[in-house]
Design a protein around this motif. Sequence first.
Motif, mmCIF file in Angstrom:
data_model
loop_
_atom_site.group_PDB
_atom_site.id
_atom_site.type_symbol
_atom_site.label_atom_id
_atom_site.label_comp_id
_atom_site.label_asym_id
_atom_site.label_seq_id
_atom_site.Cartn_x
_atom_site.Cartn_y
_atom_site.Cartn_z
ATOM 1 N N SER A 24 5.403 -6.847 4.273
ATOM 2 C CA SER A 24 4.181 -6.132 4.576
ATOM 3 C C SER A 24 3.773 -5.261 3.410
ATOM 4 N N THR A 25 4.767 -4.663 2.734
ATOM 5 C CA THR A 25 4.452 -3.813 1.599
ATOM 6 C C THR A 25 3.727 -4.596 0.530
ATOM 7 N N ASN A 28 0.223 -6.383 2.563
ATOM 8 C CA ASN A 28 -0.728 -5.644 3.368
ATOM 9 C C ASN A 28 -0.889 -4.196 2.930
ATOM 10 N N ALA A 29 -0.435 -3.866 1.711
ATOM 11 C CA ALA A 29 -0.583 -2.495 1.242
ATOM 12 C C ALA A 29 -2.050 -2.204 1.001
ATOM 13 N N VAL A 30 -2.579 -1.201 1.675
ATOM 14 C CA VAL A 30 -3.967 -0.797 1.519
ATOM 15 C C VAL A 30 -4.015 0.721 1.387
ATOM 16 N N THR A 363 1.148 8.176 -4.146
ATOM 17 C CA THR A 363 2.549 7.834 -3.898
ATOM 18 C C THR A 363 3.369 7.759 -5.169
ATOM 19 N N THR A 369 -1.563 5.515 -7.997
ATOM 20 C CA THR A 369 -1.297 4.529 -6.964
ATOM 21 C C THR A 369 -1.413 5.198 -5.605
ATOM 22 N N ASN A 370 -2.222 4.611 -4.730
ATOM 23 C CA ASN A 370 -2.414 5.243 -3.430
ATOM 24 C C ASN A 370 -2.142 4.285 -2.285
ATOM 25 N N ASN A 371 -1.369 3.236 -2.536
ATOM 26 C CA ASN A 371 -1.113 2.257 -1.475
ATOM 27 C C ASN A 371 0.015 2.715 -0.570
ATOM 28 N N VAL A 372 -0.285 2.814 0.700
ATOM 29 C CA VAL A 372 0.718 3.144 1.708
ATOM 30 C C VAL A 372 0.794 1.969 2.661
ATOM 31 N N PRO A 373 1.908 1.228 2.711
ATOM 32 C CA PRO A 373 1.951 -0.012 3.488
ATOM 33 C C PRO A 373 1.975 0.236 4.980
ATOM 34 N N GLU A 374 1.378 -0.695 5.688
ATOM 35 C CA GLU A 374 1.439 -0.704 7.142
ATOM 36 C C GLU A 374 1.811 -2.110 7.581
#
Length: 396
Positions: A24-25, A28-30, A363, A369-374
């Motif tokens: 998912s990381t 789907n990291a958005v 992050t 970098t601002n990707n926080v995975p869900e």
Amino acid sequence: METKFTEILRKTVFVLATTIMMGSTAANAVPVYNITDLGTFPGGIYSQGFGINDSGQATGNGPTPWSPNNAFVSDATTNALTNLGTLGGAVSFGFGINNSGQVTGRATISSTTFQHAFISDATTNALTDLGTLGGPSSEGYAINASGQVAGWSGTGNAVSHAFISDATTNALTDLGTLGGLQSHGYGINNSGQVTGDANTGSNAMHAFISDATTHSLTDLGILGGGAGRSVGYDINNSGQVTGLSNLSGWGPVHAFISDATTNALTDLGTLDVGAMSYGYGINDSGQVTGEATFLASSQHHAFLWDSGTMYDLNNLIDMADPLNGLFTLETGRGINAYGDIVGTGRNANGGALHAFILTAQRTTSDNTTNNVPEPAPLDLLELGLFGLGLARIRRR
């Protein structure tokens, strides 16, 4: 006591969960955002946000008890709004802001209804009148790091032309057209390239990009070619442009991004099949923000386009944010180097329009970098089913 089978299943679930989350990381990291409501001037009823710099200062406009609209600049720390005043008249609008905190826009001049482009002082916020190209009015839309402004002005011949201002003298240079009568400048980068729209010889209105040295205009054309209208609203330091264009043959309007080398336009799509989208802001990473419509509800939602995917910004707010769900984010207007976005949303408490800032969660130590995975919904379903199976075995 745990049986051998239960132990194996428990370990399998753990490994599967880890694998799914790692997948998912990557897939789907958005970006995830926190929202700030910039509010209004004291006594005002609404506000609109148009530009943001890398420090998080924003500009826009809103009414006061004494004026239908005044430009503002927000404080990067407190987000308090400072009224930039006018050029002697009653009204002003703030559209663009650079990293020094200089703002450009338009403001009425003394004792008239005519509005002139202005540039503000980064320290005192005093406005300087940029004048016109000979006509009665002008507007400044974007400002680069050197203090050059792009906009449009009347020329004295009942037509408007795009301009670029000189960083030292503030003198305006007429950028001309693509062979027709009119043009408008809406975006500028640090090299002095301008984008906007201009009439062609056949009187069509097309997006353009200007040469930083000669100021000659290049026609960016239409998505898919053929007839239609296009507009360039913003340009990054690589020369990529975002804006809007009809699909070939006067089809629906879609947001686009141009190639920095070939100037070819790429369709950014929409949030709803068959609906519209408009690109308003682009940063050096190629992230685009704007707005997109929904056919059934006729609503407008702010979007982020990143690496080939368009996201509804209303779905990217941190679930723990106290303002999550209290706003409908309708338009994204500007985006800075860190992915922070300024725009306008509708407050759930009465439906008033308010300027907002979306701050991308950082992050990494360089703040880029601002990707926080869900985890994706199917991943969560698989985990839930395995967990249910494990619980039933344990009960036995």
